[in-house]
Design a protein around this motif. Structure first.
Motif, short mmCIF file in Angstrom:
data_model
loop_
_atom_site.label_atom_id
_atom_site.label_comp_id
_atom_site.label_asym_id
_atom_site.label_seq_id
_atom_site.Cartn_x
_atom_site.Cartn_y
_atom_site.Cartn_z
N GLY A 1 0.82 -1.21 0.00
CA GLY A 1 0.00 0.00 0.00
C GLY A 1 0.85 1.25 0.00
O GLY A 1 1.95 1.26 -0.58
N PRO A 2 0.39 2.32 0.64
CA PRO A 2 1.18 3.54 0.74
C PRO A 2 2.55 3.27 1.33
O PRO A 2 2.70 2.43 2.22
N TRP A 3 3.54 3.99 0.85
CA TRP A 3 4.93 3.68 1.21
C TRP A 3 5.18 3.75 2.71
O TRP A 3 6.06 3.04 3.22
N TYR A 4 4.42 4.56 3.41
CA TYR A 4 4.68 4.78 4.83
C TYR A 4 3.93 3.79 5.74
O TYR A 4 4.12 3.80 6.95
N GLN A 5 3.10 2.94 5.17
CA GLN A 5 2.40 1.94 5.97
C GLN A 5 3.26 0.68 6.03
O GLN A 5 3.06 -0.28 5.31
N LEU A 6 4.22 0.72 6.93
CA LEU A 6 5.26 -0.31 7.00
C LEU A 6 5.08 -1.18 8.23
O LEU A 6 4.52 -0.75 9.24
N LYS A 7 5.60 -2.38 8.14
CA LYS A 7 5.69 -3.28 9.29
C LYS A 7 7.16 -3.65 9.48
O LYS A 7 7.94 -3.69 8.53
N VAL A 8 7.52 -3.93 10.72
CA VAL A 8 8.90 -4.28 11.01
C VAL A 8 9.29 -5.53 10.24
O VAL A 8 8.56 -6.54 10.24
N ASP A 9 10.42 -5.46 9.57
CA ASP A 9 10.94 -6.58 8.78
C ASP A 9 12.21 -7.07 9.46
O ASP A 9 13.19 -6.33 9.56
N PRO A 10 12.23 -8.32 9.95
CA PRO A 10 13.41 -8.81 10.65
C PRO A 10 14.62 -9.05 9.74
O PRO A 10 15.73 -9.22 10.24
N ASN A 11 14.39 -9.06 8.43
CA ASN A 11 15.49 -9.28 7.48
C ASN A 11 15.21 -8.49 6.20
O ASN A 11 14.90 -9.05 5.16
N PRO A 12 15.33 -7.16 6.27
CA PRO A 12 14.93 -6.34 5.13
C PRO A 12 15.86 -6.41 3.93
O PRO A 12 15.47 -6.02 2.82
N PHE A 13 17.10 -6.90 4.13
CA PHE A 13 18.07 -6.93 3.03
C PHE A 13 18.70 -8.32 2.92
O PHE A 13 19.90 -8.49 3.15
N PRO A 14 17.93 -9.34 2.57
CA PRO A 14 18.50 -10.70 2.55
C PRO A 14 19.63 -10.85 1.54
O PRO A 14 20.60 -11.59 1.79
N ALA A 15 19.53 -10.16 0.39
CA ALA A 15 20.61 -10.27 -0.59
C ALA A 15 21.90 -9.66 -0.05
O ALA A 15 23.01 -10.17 -0.31
N GLN A 16 21.78 -8.59 0.69
CA GLN A 16 22.97 -7.97 1.27
C GLN A 16 23.59 -8.87 2.34
O GLN A 16 24.83 -8.98 2.42
N ILE A 17 22.77 -9.53 3.13
CA ILE A 17 23.29 -10.47 4.13
C ILE A 17 24.05 -11.60 3.43
O ILE A 17 25.14 -12.01 3.87
N ARG A 18 23.50 -12.10 2.33
CA ARG A 18 24.19 -13.14 1.57
C ARG A 18 25.52 -12.63 1.02
O ARG A 18 26.55 -13.33 1.10
N ALA A 19 25.53 -11.41 0.51
CA ALA A 19 26.78 -10.83 0.01
C ALA A 19 27.82 -10.70 1.12
O ALA A 19 29.01 -11.00 0.93
N LEU A 20 27.37 -10.27 2.31
CA LEU A 20 28.29 -10.14 3.43
C LEU A 20 28.90 -11.49 3.83
O LEU A 20 30.08 -11.58 4.17
N LEU B 1 6.62 9.84 11.41
CA LEU B 1 7.37 9.36 12.57
C LEU B 1 7.18 7.85 12.76
O LEU B 1 8.13 7.13 13.09
N ASP B 2 5.97 7.38 12.52
CA ASP B 2 5.70 5.93 12.64
C ASP B 2 6.52 5.15 11.62
O ASP B 2 7.07 4.08 11.92
N ALA B 3 6.58 5.67 10.39
CA ALA B 3 7.36 4.99 9.34
C ALA B 3 8.84 4.98 9.69
O ALA B 3 9.52 3.95 9.53
N LEU B 4 9.37 6.08 10.16
CA LEU B 4 10.78 6.15 10.54
C LEU B 4 11.08 5.20 11.69
O LEU B 4 12.15 4.57 11.74
N ASP B 5 10.12 5.05 12.60
CA ASP B 5 10.30 4.12 13.72
C ASP B 5 10.40 2.68 13.22
O ASP B 5 11.27 1.92 13.66
N VAL B 6 9.53 2.31 12.30
CA VAL B 6 9.56 0.94 11.76
C VAL B 6 10.85 0.69 11.00
O VAL B 6 11.48 -0.37 11.13
N ILE B 7 11.26 1.65 10.18
CA ILE B 7 12.51 1.49 9.43
C ILE B 7 13.68 1.32 10.39
O ILE B 7 14.56 0.47 10.18
N THR B 8 13.70 2.12 11.46
CA THR B 8 14.78 2.03 12.44
C THR B 8 14.84 0.64 13.06
O THR B 8 15.91 0.03 13.16
#
Length: 319
Positions: free
Chosen positions: A89-108, A153-160
């Motif tokens: 949906g709207p970009w700011y309606q986010l939920k906490v993602d425990p692994n938002p960058f799986p490809a980056q973790i694999r690269a690391l 603020l809610d979106a920034l909190d979830v991203i954090t």
């Protein structure tokens, strides 16, 4: 000319560090450890980087390792070019993602295995405000700030929260720290009061969430009026652009007396920077920063830098 440059650099190090002259060269990790502790080094630890923007974890890891091996960087700064996942949906309606960058973790993981303990490597994380801009646009973030600040603020909190979990995965997998990029501590992005109210709490919370890692780096696109806001952040290293910000390194050392300062080289004109000017920038920065110093550009060198451009800094250092 190259032999003269090397001999000149070697002579300078011998004069500056007589206790180390005649000893075996330090390893990448030994050199970094000594700089972190404010001890003498055979030469300053150095690193530099630019974006590769490759589509897969495997390609990203291979290019990162190739870059390190070609230029013998003391710290492998792993770029982060995989996007934060967008909601349906709207970009700011986010939920906490425990692994938002799986490809980056694999690269690391691949980079860790490829290095085999040869050097420290650090992950790159962009601050929540920047991620919000990438999920929408700078204009859309400012619109939401005006019209629905709580949603922002809610979106920034979830991203954090999501990014802290990502960073902890990276550290648990072997990364020695995170370079946390704050691009909005300047008037072009936000007034100082707005940065302090809307972005700084999340940036500080992120750094507190990963406190204790050996090589956390606070990377700032900063102006003088904003600098003092970061004095209470938790990180052993601060990296900024002397040449873009206009902030003298002596002032950064005054405000951050116990931190390691990383910087000194002008990233903007790196491709055209004469070797003697590069040497002057290195020596000037080292004098201002003192022993707790890592030689780097203030940010990424140009992405279109060619091998003949890139090799000049390590060659100047005698690498």
């Amino acid at each position: 000319m190259l032999r003269r440059e090397f001999l000149s650099a070697a002579a300078g190090f011998a004069a500056a560090h007589p206790a180390l002259f005649g000893q075996a060269m330090l390893s990448h990790k030994e050199r970094v450890d000594r700089a972190l502790a404010g001890k003498d080094v055979d030469r300053p630890p150095f690193s530099f980087w630019h974006h590769f923007a490759l589509p897969t974890a495997e390609a990203h890891a291979a290019r990162t390792l190739e870059f390190h091996r070609a230029y013998r960087t003391d710290i492998v700064k792993v770029m982060s070019d995989f996007p934060y996942p967008k909601p349906s949906g709207p970009w700011y309606q986010l939920k906490v993602d425990p692994n938002p960058f799986p490809a980056q973790i694999r690269a690391l993981e691949l980079i860790r295995d490829g290095l085999g303990g040869d050097a420290y490597y650090i992950e790159t994380v962009f601050n929540p405000w920047n991620v919000a801009q990438k999920l929408s646009s700078p204009e859309e973030v400012l619109r939401l700030k005006r019209e629905n600040p709580q949603a922002l603020l809610d979106a920034l909190d979830v991203i954090t929260q999501s990014q802290i979990q990502h960073a902890k995965r990276a550290l648990a997998g072997g990364a020695s720290g995170v370079l946390f990029s704050v691009a909005n501590a300047n008037a072009k992005e936000l007034p100082a009061a707005d940065y302090e109210k809307l972005s700084r709490p999340f940036d500080r919370r992120f750094m507190e969430g990963i406190a204790g890692a050996k090589l956390n780096v606070l990377h700032l696109h900063v102006e003088p009026a904003y600098l003092a806001q970061f004095r209470v952040f938790q990180a052993p290293v601060i990296n900024y652009s002397l040449h873009v910000s206009g902030i003298p390194m002596t002032e950064v050392r005054r405000q951050f007396p116990s931190w390691v300062i990383a910087g000194g080289i002008n990233e903007l004109n790196y491709r055209k920077l004469p070797v003697e000017e590069m040497r002057r920038q290195w020596q000037s920065a080292a004098q201002a920063a003192g022993k707790k110093f890592i030689l780097t550009p203030g940010c990424s060198v140009p992405n279109d830098s060619q091998p003949e451009d890139l090799v000049r800094l390590p060659r100047l250092l005698g690498v």
